[in-house]
Design a protein around this motif. Structure first.
Motif, PDB file in Angstrom:
ATOM      1  N   MET A  34       0.115  -1.550   6.316  1.00 45.70           N
ATOM      2  CA  MET A  34      -0.355  -1.008   7.592  1.00 45.70           C
ATOM      3  C   MET A  34      -0.664  -2.118   8.592  1.00 45.70           C
ATOM      4  O   MET A  34      -0.558  -1.913   9.802  1.00 45.70           O
ATOM      5  N   ARG A  92       3.515   5.958   8.956  1.00 45.95           N
ATOM      6  CA  ARG A  92       2.858   7.185   8.490  1.00 45.95           C
ATOM      7  C   ARG A  92       2.867   7.300   6.965  1.00 45.95           C
ATOM      8  O   ARG A  92       1.931   7.824   6.375  1.00 45.95           O
ATOM      9  N   ALA A 144      -0.010   5.286   5.731  1.00 40.18           N
ATOM     10  CA  ALA A 144      -1.294   5.947   5.962  1.00 40.18           C
ATOM     11  C   ALA A 144      -1.525   7.073   4.954  1.00 40.18           C
ATOM     12  O   ALA A 144      -2.626   7.223   4.407  1.00 40.18           O
ATOM     13  N   ARG A 185      -4.380   7.290   1.905  1.00 32.18           N
ATOM     14  CA  ARG A 185      -5.301   8.427   1.737  1.00 32.18           C
ATOM     15  C   ARG A 185      -5.247   8.945   0.306  1.00 32.18           C
ATOM     16  O   ARG A 185      -6.289   9.185  -0.326  1.00 32.18           O
TER      17      ARG A 185
END
Length: 755
Positions: A406, A413, A416, A420
């Motif tokens: 990142m 995306r 990300a 998570r």
């Protein structure tokens, strides 16, 4: 104006000849002049029948090939070209030629219009490369003009990635030649397949720098390809062969000049040609033509082959004119960059070389970010984290990799979403381990702070905190706990309480343990492990699943001789397996005199937490007997060893790798499967990686790395080059052999042809 395809279509014998030639990566040139049109290809010249230098009579340029006069023909005007004397090094008759500037040493290569020699320049005492116009073309005005133009273009481009021109001359027999820097190395096309994508991209960007500079001076190369890029031994990257270069003036009023230049020589390399080059559409020539060629080289780097192909050379030219691009399994943003650079219409390509380079740099960053995400996923989920000996390290390192991804590309995306998921998995495992505060922080970092799972963890934490307030009641309950435990005063590390399960596990009476300092207890089989335990407690105030060995003492252990034996065992163990007698009089069966049993080591896991008991901070330490588990692990290791032995006895395609000795071992069947001569012996790990197809090296390397780190098993398909240079499709299965300390001591498995 004649085009390349028009000339081929109008000449049936030429079309037939091209149709009989295999598609290649050589330059073809249609030279157009008032005397004749000539299509040139390197393979059509018989070098062995051509003398090095043929005497040229410039008056013959006013005559036709059959000797008749040409009306309106004019002598060639080469402009200012100084004379230099040049001789072959083997020409002993010329030893007295003191004014000879260049002596030829040997031939370096040849093309359709020129021959390159290695030579010694006398005045400066250095080795140079000399390019000479072919003798059969010396009387052709257009060939001479293009040869002079090539030399003057090189001389005008003062750039570190353009080959340096030293001299432009005419010899005493009227032959044109120029001297340039001699590169100690090879052309890129001989190395491109052996280099990885990153190395090839670095070379391409340096080629692009040279072309960007040439464009700033108005020049278009028109024949960019790996064969025309020289790679020196010391890192040089030099663009050569500017024979088809034309000057592209930026203003419309100069367009007719460009058309006239380009029309005198149409050509290029069909495997890389842009549509306007292949069709001879001179009006569409521009800087975008070189952008196309740079994109074609990028496409070869990624796919392993140039963009155009055909069953023969004529098919290849026609494919280039239609812009038919060979398919590839390669995917990714860099492939998209190459395809945009090779758009059929010049206006649909990148507007400049700068834009092309910027797109590569951005996509390289994206590719690296995606690669880190893939590594993180493999690290975390190739095997479930719960099955790992250290799930915290496994998930923690995966989160670190994702954060790096990142940082490279904040808008990634996939990175990300992967971060998570990793944080949620880590939070779940932390909760299972009892790290409730860490679990809640991870849920909040993942944006799941208000989730149902996070709410449950908060409730668990609240219950834990409330329980701590009531720890004064714990002592009585602790004594009768089924799990072995010790209660230690934190301030001085003195044992305050032990429960019945603990005394039964260790074979001690409670009075022998209570009141003792934990670091001085003789229950430890390994003093170094005891020291590590004490230091970690002092540093962190807690410890989880600390693995060690305790000594279980039998009821008669109070015997002085037995006590002496136990103490000797403790001093000498230091992590080694406890075996053999350490004091006089102990028999080989491990029995003390008169039937007294020696202390036996047991494998245990220790966890410790701080609690409040009566207003004083205590350390609650629980001990779990894992001897049976360790015994099962040892049995499993023996089974694995037996399996490897059976595979070797069966003559299967087996392999193993010893990381300490850095040695690979193959069975005889493995040599047959891989097509390697057994006399060569098994390759080293580095050599093996070089034999594997460049596109498969990363997945093989990652599989080996994972197996080395945690003994993970794997099954992968890859391609490996045999002794004939052909890649074979193989299937490898294997896993790491992990010792009791969690270290991988061996990789082993089987190899078979992939179906």
């Amino acid at each position: 104006m004649r085009s390349l395809l028009d000339t081929i279509d109008d000449d049936g014998s030429l079309a037939k000849r091209l149709a009989e030639m295999p598609a290649d990566a050589k330059t073809i040139t249609l030279a157009i002049s008032q005397f004749r049109n000539t299509l040139q290809h390197p393979s059509w010249a018989d070098d062995e029948q051509l003398p090095l230098f043929s005497e040229v009579d410039t008056d013959s340029l006013n005559e036709t090939i059959d000797g008749g006069p040409i009306e309106g023909a004019k002598p060639i005007d080469d402009g200012f070209v100084p004379p230099r004397r040049i001789r072959s090094l083997n020409d002993a008759a010329n030893d007295d030629d003191d004014d000879v500037e260049y002596r030829l040493i040997g031939k370096l290569g040849s093309g359709g219009t020129g021959i390159v020699y290695q030579a010694h320049q006398r005045a400066i005492d250095r080795e140079v490369a000399i390019k000479v116009l072919r003798s059969e073309l010396a009387a052709d005005p257009s060939s001479r003009s293009r040869f002079l133009a090539e030399a003057r273009v090189i001389g005008a481009l003062d750039h570190p990635n353009v080959i340096a021109l030293h001299d432009l001359c005419i010899d005493d027999k009227g032959q044109l030649f120029y001297a340039m820097k001699r590169i100690d190395g090879t052309s890129w096309d001989l190395q491109i397949d052996e280099m990885d994508v990153e190395k090839n991209l670095s070379i391409l960007l340096r080629v692009a720098d040279a072309i960007r500079y040439a464009h700033s001076q108005g020049w278009i190369h028109r024949d960019l390809k790996p064969e025309n890029v020289m790679l020196g031994r010391f890192g040089e990257v030099l663009v050569a062969d500017w024979g088809l270069a034309v000057n592209c003036f930026p203003h419309q009023e100069h367009r007719e000049h460009l058309v006239a230049q380009a029309s005198s020589a149409i050509g290029g390399t069909p495997a890389y040609m842009s549509p306007e080059l292949a069709s001879g559409n001179v009006a569409s020539l521009g800087f975008a033509t070189d952008v196309y060629l740079l994109g074609a080289i990028l496409y070869q780097i990624l796919s392993g082959h140039p963009p155009h192909h055909g069953s023969n050379l004529l098919d290849c030219i026609q494919a280039a004119a239609r812009n038919d691009i060979r398919s590839t399994d390669a995917q990714g943003e860099l492939v998209d960059v190459a395809l945009r650079a090779m758009a059929t219409r010049p206006e649909d390509r990148y507007a400049s070389v700068e834009d092309f380079v910027a797109a590569i740099e951005i996509r390289r960053t994206h590719e690296e970010s995606e690669r880190l995400v893939r590594r993180a996923k493999r690290r975390a989920w190739d095997t479930p984290p719960e099955d790992s000996d250290d799930p915290y390290e496994k998930l923690g390192s995966a989160i670190t990799l994702t954060n790096e991804a990142m940082e490279l590309w904040p808008e990634n995306r996939r990175a990300a979403e992967t971060l998570r998921r990793l944080q949620v998995d880590f939070a779940r495992i932390a909760a299972n381990q009892g790290d409730l505060d860490l679990s809640i922080r991870l849920y909040e970092s993942a944006g799941e702070g208000e989730s149902e799972a996070a709410a449950r963890i908060r409730a668990d934490r609240d219950r834990r905190d409330k329980a701590r307030e009531n720890q004064a009641k714990f002592s009585a309950l602790f004594t009768f706990s089924p799990e072995a435990g010790l209660l230690i005063r934190w301030s001085d590390k003195v044992v305050i309480e032990v429960n019945d399960a603990c005394t039964e596990l260790l074979g001690y009476e409670k009075e022998e343990l209570v009141g003792q300092v934990i670091s001085k207890l003789t229950i430890w089989a390994c003093p170094s492990r005891r020291q590590i335990f004490v230091e970690e407690l002092a540093k962190n105030g807690r410890i989880d699943n600390f693995e060690t060995q305790f000594l279980h003492r039998c009821a008669t252990m109070q015997d002085p001789e037995c006590e002496k034996f136990a103490l000797n065992k403790q001093r000498t163990a230091d992590g080694a397996e406890l075996s053999g007698a350490e004091s006089d009089g102990v028999g080989p069966d491990g029995m003390m005199p008169e039937g007294i049993m020696i202390a036996q080591p047991i494998d245990v896991l220790i966890s410790a937490r701080t609690v409040e008991v009566g207003g004083e901070e205590m350390l609650l330490s629980t001990i779990r007997d894992i001897s049976k588990r360790r015994e099962i692990e040892r049995d499993l290791e023996q089974s694995r060893q037996r399996l490897k032995d059976l595979q070797r006895l069966a003559g299967l395609g087996t392999w193993s790798y010893d990381p300490v000795a850095d040695e690979i071992r193959w069975s005889s069947e493995t040599y047959r499967i891989t097509g390697r001569d057994p006399a060569k012996g098994a390759p080293s790990l580095r050599e093996l990686m070089n034999l594997v197809h460049p596109d498969d090296r990363l997945i093989l390397n990652d599989a080996i790395t994972m197996a080395m780190q945690n003994g993970a098993s794997y099954q992968i398909r890859f391609r490996q080059k045999d002794d004939t240079g052909v890649y074979r499709n193989l299937l490898a299965r294997g896993q790491g052999d992990v010792n009791e300390f969690g270290q991988t001591v061996d990789l082993y498995g089987v190899l078979m042809p992939a179906r």
